[in-house]
Scaffold this active site. Structure first.
Site, PDB file in Angstrom:
ATOM      1  N   LYS A 176       0.814  -6.379   7.001  1.00  0.00           N
ATOM      2  CA  LYS A 176       1.728  -5.472   7.692  1.00  0.00           C
ATOM      3  C   LYS A 176       1.345  -4.023   7.401  1.00  0.00           C
ATOM      4  CE  LYS A 176       5.651  -3.284   7.013  1.00  0.00           C
ATOM      5  NZ  LYS A 176       5.391  -2.169   7.929  1.00  0.00           N
ATOM      6  N   GLU A 250       0.538  -1.844  -6.218  1.00  0.00           N
ATOM      7  CA  GLU A 250      -0.253  -0.608  -6.337  1.00  0.00           C
ATOM      8  C   GLU A 250       0.676   0.509  -5.877  1.00  0.00           C
ATOM      9  OE1 GLU A 250      -3.266  -0.453  -7.507  1.00  0.00           O
ATOM     10  OE2 GLU A 250      -4.288  -2.344  -7.122  1.00  0.00           O
ATOM     11  N   CYS A 285      -2.258   8.645  -3.668  1.00  0.00           N
ATOM     12  CA  CYS A 285      -1.594   8.144  -4.880  1.00  0.00           C
ATOM     13  C   CYS A 285      -2.268   8.682  -6.133  1.00  0.00           C
ATOM     14  CB  CYS A 285      -1.623   6.623  -4.872  1.00  0.00           C
ATOM     15  SG  CYS A 285      -3.237   5.960  -4.498  1.00  0.00           S
ATOM     16  N   GLU A 387       6.860  12.299  -7.647  1.00  0.00           N
ATOM     17  CA  GLU A 387       5.700  12.288  -6.758  1.00  0.00           C
ATOM     18  C   GLU A 387       6.099  12.988  -5.449  1.00  0.00           C
ATOM     19  OE1 GLU A 387       4.597   8.594  -4.759  1.00  0.00           O
ATOM     20  OE2 GLU A 387       2.504   8.973  -5.256  1.00  0.00           O
TER      21      GLU A 387
HETATM   22  P1  NAD Z   1       6.482   2.916   1.365  1.00  0.00           P
HETATM   23  O1  NAD Z   1       6.724   2.203   0.071  1.00  0.00           O
HETATM   24  O2  NAD Z   1       7.619   3.591   2.013  1.00  0.00           O
HETATM   25  O3  NAD Z   1       5.900   1.883   2.449  1.00  0.00           O
HETATM   26  C1  NAD Z   1       4.764   1.088   2.194  1.00  0.00           C
HETATM   27  C2  NAD Z   1       4.786  -0.125   3.128  1.00  0.00           C
HETATM   28  O4  NAD Z   1       5.923  -0.926   2.819  1.00  0.00           O
HETATM   29  C3  NAD Z   1       4.907   0.225   4.610  1.00  0.00           C
HETATM   30  O5  NAD Z   1       4.149  -0.694   5.368  1.00  0.00           O
HETATM   31  C4  NAD Z   1       6.390   0.021   4.882  1.00  0.00           C
HETATM   32  O6  NAD Z   1       6.689  -0.260   6.234  1.00  0.00           O
HETATM   33  C5  NAD Z   1       6.690  -1.161   3.996  1.00  0.00           C
HETATM   34  N1  NAD Z   1       8.100  -1.301   3.600  1.00  0.00           N
HETATM   35  C6  NAD Z   1       9.044  -0.337   3.548  1.00  0.00           C
HETATM   36  N2  NAD Z   1      10.210  -0.870   3.136  1.00  0.00           N
HETATM   37  C7  NAD Z   1       9.994  -2.182   2.916  1.00  0.00           C
HETATM   38  C8  NAD Z   1      10.798  -3.251   2.443  1.00  0.00           C
HETATM   39  N3  NAD Z   1      12.068  -3.064   2.094  1.00  0.00           N
HETATM   40  N4  NAD Z   1      10.246  -4.480   2.317  1.00  0.00           N
HETATM   41  C9  NAD Z   1       8.939  -4.679   2.631  1.00  0.00           C
HETATM   42  N5  NAD Z   1       8.122  -3.698   3.080  1.00  0.00           N
HETATM   43  C10 NAD Z   1       8.637  -2.460   3.215  1.00  0.00           C
HETATM   44  O7  NAD Z   1       5.270   3.915   1.095  1.00  0.00           O
HETATM   45  P2  NAD Z   1       4.594   4.939   2.111  1.00  0.00           P
HETATM   46  O8  NAD Z   1       5.493   6.101   2.274  1.00  0.00           O
HETATM   47  O9  NAD Z   1       4.099   4.218   3.303  1.00  0.00           O
HETATM   48  O10 NAD Z   1       3.291   5.364   1.259  1.00  0.00           O
HETATM   49  C11 NAD Z   1       3.299   6.303   0.267  1.00  0.00           C
HETATM   50  C12 NAD Z   1       3.394   5.672  -1.113  1.00  0.00           C
HETATM   51  O11 NAD Z   1       2.329   4.753  -1.314  1.00  0.00           O
HETATM   52  C13 NAD Z   1       3.242   6.699  -2.218  1.00  0.00           C
HETATM   53  O12 NAD Z   1       4.176   6.454  -3.236  1.00  0.00           O
HETATM   54  C14 NAD Z   1       1.822   6.464  -2.722  1.00  0.00           C
HETATM   55  O13 NAD Z   1       1.586   6.901  -4.041  1.00  0.00           O
HETATM   56  C15 NAD Z   1       1.705   4.990  -2.579  1.00  0.00           C
HETATM   57  N6  NAD Z   1       0.296   4.569  -2.544  1.00  0.00           N
HETATM   58  C16 NAD Z   1      -0.221   3.882  -3.615  1.00  0.00           C
HETATM   59  C17 NAD Z   1      -1.568   3.526  -3.621  1.00  0.00           C
HETATM   60  C18 NAD Z   1      -2.184   2.787  -4.787  1.00  0.00           C
HETATM   61  O14 NAD Z   1      -3.233   2.196  -4.601  1.00  0.00           O
HETATM   62  N7  NAD Z   1      -1.578   2.787  -5.960  1.00  0.00           N
HETATM   63  C19 NAD Z   1      -2.378   3.838  -2.519  1.00  0.00           C
HETATM   64  C20 NAD Z   1      -1.819   4.534  -1.446  1.00  0.00           C
HETATM   65  C21 NAD Z   1      -0.477   4.892  -1.466  1.00  0.00           C
END
Ligand code: NAD
Length: 486
Positions: A176, A250, A285, A387
């Site tokens: 997804k 992650e 991240c 963050e």
């Molecule tokens: P997010 O957690 O809002 O969303 C990530 C994914 O989860 C999206 O596909 C979203 O649609 C889905 N999602 C949202 N709510 C959900 C739920 N309740 N159940 C299941 N899936 C759900 O994050 P974002 O805003 O898309 O991305 C930014 C974040 O990602 C930042 O915190 C960043 O640090 C982190 N990130 C981490 C890494 C890593 O490798 N550690 C890499 C890239 C980004």
């Protein structure tokens, strides 16, 4: 450029969601302009995808790792041929500048497949010396259907990672992407689907609550691999706990950069700039967003850094001369602005560069922000603790090495860290004491396939990105013991 109406991939077919609804995808560099739409899937669509993956697993798990690896290499090659097209889609939907970010991401996407294709035959077990009368050995077996969930900030690269690791290891996948940036992932999936058997890779598009939750909770999903924020990471972990399925998280970061007094140099300024991921609008991240500068070089280092930031070209992500594009969407833009306002309100803080975005002129047409630097920041302030996920760097002075390490570790995150000094002993001593999954010394680059990657503390757990990460996170070990005297 408009990619139009896209479909999603279930069981090798390109389909709409069951109720035929779509979600628009906005171009962040031109507020309100829609560049395409994707199916709005819900639990019933997720169920269809998971069942297709479960069925495909029965055959895919029997394909030898070497054969699976060959297909990964084929996909890597096909993706490389399409890298420019994929780069343009990434730039359009994420706002990431094509030269500095989107093209390198598209190239990395191909490389990830090649890497996992190359190590596929290393999915092997061990023999255990139980004595002359026994043969005991272990096998690395796939887990089953993997539910992969990725964010928007590096959509194609992170999707490639989940696809390559899960499928090379013999699992099947329901992926997804974020509804903010699903288009490049769908293009990558299209290229992969021409090579993989139907059902091996499925992509469902939709929101977190309508599509992400049913995927995380589906009873036939045997493993969850989530990349995203630590808030949603907790929800995913709860869903995994309910059915006791393994989960890799992650999550986010607030990574420190420590600059020692001997590193007041232009090359370090360049490195700190890169590590802060300013050309990705800080939406990484691993962004080194807390800059701990030794007092003796504090002013002169910041002066050089601010000078560099003033020369950046901000604007159209598709323009080859652009260094820095737009933030992903209005929500993120407003969130970052509120952090900047919070910083401005703090007594003693000095805004050295950037600040609130322009209200008129070409940059006000999109979610653009200038690279922002606050100095004289206290490590306890919100802008130093949380963050921000935007182009906001906070600079904090230090005097004693002990103090710098203590402040660097005073964070609930622990994803990355950067240390800058010519004294290798000091650098390594510091690296060993930093509570982060990845410490870079005298460089601030992105991850390379082959390095195990993952966080300490609330930045998550489990490792990915490497052969070891794939074995740890996407296979399960089985021991077989034979009595040779029978
Ligand atoms: P997010 O957690 O809002 O969303 C990530 C994914 O989860 C999206 O596909 C979203 O649609 C889905 N999602 C949202 N709510 C959900 C739920 N309740 N159940 C299941 N899936 C759900 O994050 P974002 O805003 O898309 O991305 C930014 C974040 O990602 C930042 O915190 C960043 O640090 C982190 N990130 C981490 C890494 C890593 O490798 N550690 C890499 C890239 C980004």
């Amino acid at each position: 450029m408009d990619v139009g109406r896209q479909l999603m991939l279930i069981n090798g077919q390109w389909v709409e969601s069951s109720d035929g609804e779509f979600i628009p995808v906005e171009n962040p560099s031109r507020k309100g302009s829609i560049i395409g739409e994707v199916p709005r899937s819900r639990a019933v669509d997720v169920d269809r995808a998971v069942r297709a993956a479960a069925k495909a697993f029965e055959d895919w798990k029997r394909v030898s790792p070497r054969e699976r690896g060959k297909l990964m290499i084929k996909m890597g090659e096909a993706l490389e041929v399409k890298a420019n097209e994929i780069a343009r889609i990434i730039a359009l939907e994420t706002g990431n500048a094509i030269r500095t970010q989107s093209r390198p991401e598209a190239m990395l996407t191909a490389d990830i497949f090649r890497y996992f294709g190359g190590v596929a035959s290393e999915i092997k077990g061990e023999t255990i010396p139980l004595g002359e009368n026994h043969l005991s050995y272990s096998r690395r077996e796939p887990i089953g259907v993997v539910g992969g969930i990725v964010p928007w900030n590096s959509p194609a690269g992170l999707a490639a990672l989940k696809i390559a690791m899960a499928i090379t290891a013999g699992n099947t996948l329901v992926l997804k992407p974020s509804s903010e940036a699903p288009l490049a992932v769908l293009r990558v999936a299209e290229i992969c689907s021409e090579i993989l058997p139907p059902g091996t890779l499925n992509v469902v598009t939709g929101t977190g609550s309508e599509c992400g939750i049913p995927l995380a909770r589906h009873p036939l999903v045997r493993k969850l691999s989530f990349t995203g924020s630590h808030e949603i990471g907790k929800t995913i972990m709860e869903a995994a706990a309910e059915r006791i399925v393994p989960v890799t998280l992650e999550l986010g970061g607030k990574s420190p950069q420590i600059v020692f007094p001997d590193a007041d140099e232009l090359q370090v300024v360049d490195g700190v700039f890169l590590a802060m991921r300013f050309t990705r609008q800080g939406q990484s991240c691993t962004a080194g967003s807390r800059l701990f500068l030794h007092e003796s070089i504090y002013d002169s280092f910041l002066e050089k850094l601010v000078k560099k930031l003033k020369n950046l070209k901000i604007g159209d992500p598709l323009d080859e001369s652009t260094d820095m594009g737009a933030l992903i969407n209005r929500t993120q833009f407003e969130k970052v602005c509120s952090y900047v306002e919070d910083g401005i309100r703090q007594k003693g803080a000095r805004l050295l560069a950037g600040g609130l975005p322009p209200k008129e002129g070409p940059l006000s047409q999109g979610y653009f922000m200038e690279p922002t630097v606050f100095s004289n920041v206290d490590n306890d302030w919100r802008i130093a603790r949380e963050e921000i996920f935007g182009p906001v760097l906070v600079a904090i002075p230090w005097n004693e090495e002990e103090e710098a390490i203590r402040m660097a570790n005073e964070s609930h995150y622990g994803l990355a860290a950067f240390i800058w000094t010519h004294d290798i002993g000091k650098a390594l001593r510091t690296a060993h004491r930093i509570e982060s999954g990845w410490v870079q010394i005298n460089q601030g680059v992105g991850i390379v396939p082959g390095q195990s990657y993952g966080g300490f503390k609330q930045s998550g757990f489990g490792r990915e990105y490497s052969l070891e990460g794939m074995l740890e996170s996407f296979t399960q070990r089985k021991s077989i013991t034979v009595n040779l005297q029978f």
